[in-house]
Design a protein around this motif. Sequence first.
Motif, PDB file in Angstrom:
ATOM      1  N   CYS A  10      12.052  17.040 -14.754  1.00 43.31           N
ATOM      2  CA  CYS A  10      12.517  15.983 -15.645  1.00 43.31           C
ATOM      3  C   CYS A  10      13.385  14.958 -14.909  1.00 43.31           C
ATOM      4  O   CYS A  10      13.791  15.167 -13.761  1.00 43.31           O
ATOM      5  CB  CYS A  10      13.314  16.604 -16.791  1.00 43.31           C
ATOM      6  SG  CYS A  10      14.859  17.358 -16.237  1.00 43.31           S
ATOM      7  N   ASP A 253      14.787   8.419 -27.755  1.00 49.04           N
ATOM      8  CA  ASP A 253      14.050   9.666 -27.553  1.00 49.04           C
ATOM      9  C   ASP A 253      14.834  10.748 -28.289  1.00 49.04           C
ATOM     10  O   ASP A 253      15.964  11.064 -27.928  1.00 49.04           O
ATOM     11  CB  ASP A 253      13.966   9.979 -26.060  1.00 49.04           C
ATOM     12  CG  ASP A 253      13.091  11.191 -25.768  1.00 49.04           C
ATOM     13  OD1 ASP A 253      13.061  12.124 -26.595  1.00 49.04           O
ATOM     14  OD2 ASP A 253      12.444  11.211 -24.708  1.00 49.04           O
ATOM     15  N   ILE A 393       7.666   8.242 -18.474  1.00 45.93           N
ATOM     16  CA  ILE A 393       7.434   9.150 -19.594  1.00 45.93           C
ATOM     17  C   ILE A 393       6.385   8.606 -20.550  1.00 45.93           C
ATOM     18  O   ILE A 393       5.435   9.292 -20.913  1.00 45.93           O
ATOM     19  CB  ILE A 393       8.751   9.425 -20.351  1.00 45.93           C
ATOM     20  CG1 ILE A 393       9.755  10.139 -19.435  1.00 45.93           C
ATOM     21  CG2 ILE A 393       8.491  10.269 -21.606  1.00 45.93           C
ATOM     22  CD1 ILE A 393      11.134  10.272 -20.035  1.00 45.93           C
ATOM     23  N   ASP A 394       6.577   7.365 -20.958  1.00 45.50           N
ATOM     24  CA  ASP A 394       5.691   6.763 -21.956  1.00 45.50           C
ATOM     25  C   ASP A 394       4.621   5.900 -21.283  1.00 45.50           C
ATOM     26  O   ASP A 394       4.422   5.976 -20.075  1.00 45.50           O
ATOM     27  CB  ASP A 394       6.526   5.949 -22.951  1.00 45.50           C
ATOM     28  CG  ASP A 394       7.545   6.819 -23.685  1.00 45.50           C
ATOM     29  OD1 ASP A 394       7.207   7.964 -23.997  1.00 45.50           O
ATOM     30  OD2 ASP A 394       8.674   6.345 -23.919  1.00 45.50           O
TER      31      ASP A 394
END
Length: 429
Positions: A10, A253, A393-394
Amino acid sequence: MKFYLISLGCPKNLTNSEEFSARLLAKGHKMVFTPEQADEIIINTCGFIASAVKEAKDEIRFALDLKKKGAVKKVAVTGCLVERFKEQVAREFPEVDTVFSISAQDAVENTLKKRGVILDPLPSSLYLPEYKMSLTAPHTAYLKVADGCNNRCAYCTIPFIRGAYRSKPMKDVVREAKLMIENGVQEISLIAQDTTSYGMDLYGKPQLLELLEKLLKLKGLGRLRIMYGYPHRVTKEIARLMASTDKIFHYLDIPLQHIADPVLTRMNRHCDAAQIRRTLDMLKTEVPDISLRTNFIVGFPGETKKDFNELKKFVKEYEFDNMGVFEYFREKGTAAYAMEQVPARVKHERAAELVETQSRVIDRINKRLTGTVLEAIADGEDFGRTYKDAPDIDGKVTFTRPVKTGSIFKARVVSAEGYERELEPLNDK
């Protein structure tokens, strides 16, 4: 020494990689970008779930194969896999030269000179890193405001990997953000395992609102992005601050994990379905253009067909702009490990069904998006993201003409299909 870095997991793990890599560079070592150029390979691992453990071990085997062939001299392993399994990593991979804990990254140069297992306890506090570099694009960076977690969700290994929740002092967060801005960062993403708990340990109550207010005063600030908020800690005051400024992307988020109360209870989530709905409704009221990202776990122990159908209905109703779907992974040491498990086949089917449900949601969102004007950030001359998309992430978007990398500007959505969207820049000067 020339080192090649493999950073897994992450953004919170990535910030550790950035800090210890910068320490090595400050001491005169050189980072290279192909493993064959390196004297040493350093692998900063993830160990959160079974798939992450497998990926980490595959990378270790890859590095050790290069060492066996004489392409590199040494291999070092650090990160969450080490925190979780400790000496077991060295026993499974005896050819690894140095296995070291996250805390030992603070003295990484001296650590890498040693052989064997170096396991220092996790620090009790977080402070401004002495050295920091960016492993992402120069215009965007993650700023870790806290580490660890006290939530103790029944499925999660983070508390015994990363320890108790520890906030970075506010003055250090502000100073780190100031340094990022001075180095040309336009987008600062605030991250922690639970960003909305920021300051609880240092100041006796959550202080995210106060932190945001201080950050907004920084000269030259581009945009802030808030990652990983928990639904029962997202306040109306935070929402109203977001709505009042264009310096905070209207994005959040907010990991929900489920909506059915029986599942939320077994997960040991600290809110129920009613609280989740109140929070989401409040956000949509206070910040009408807010973009919400979330994650859901399907197949959690005891999840019934009724629970799953409630989740599907919820996804259709609230129309999240971005959504991660994860099958439940059974992890030793967690409370859920001993619970009655859902068959693997059922988990696969439910995950696929929820992904398909979200695909139909995206189709509806796209119909509304086409022709609208959104704020965008350029990650390259012809591609980037909208405010609805977090880095790494997106999704990404393409632009109809070249723009300046790192610029933030208004753009009209020309076409949108699935997560592929094309935008026409309007004022990117």
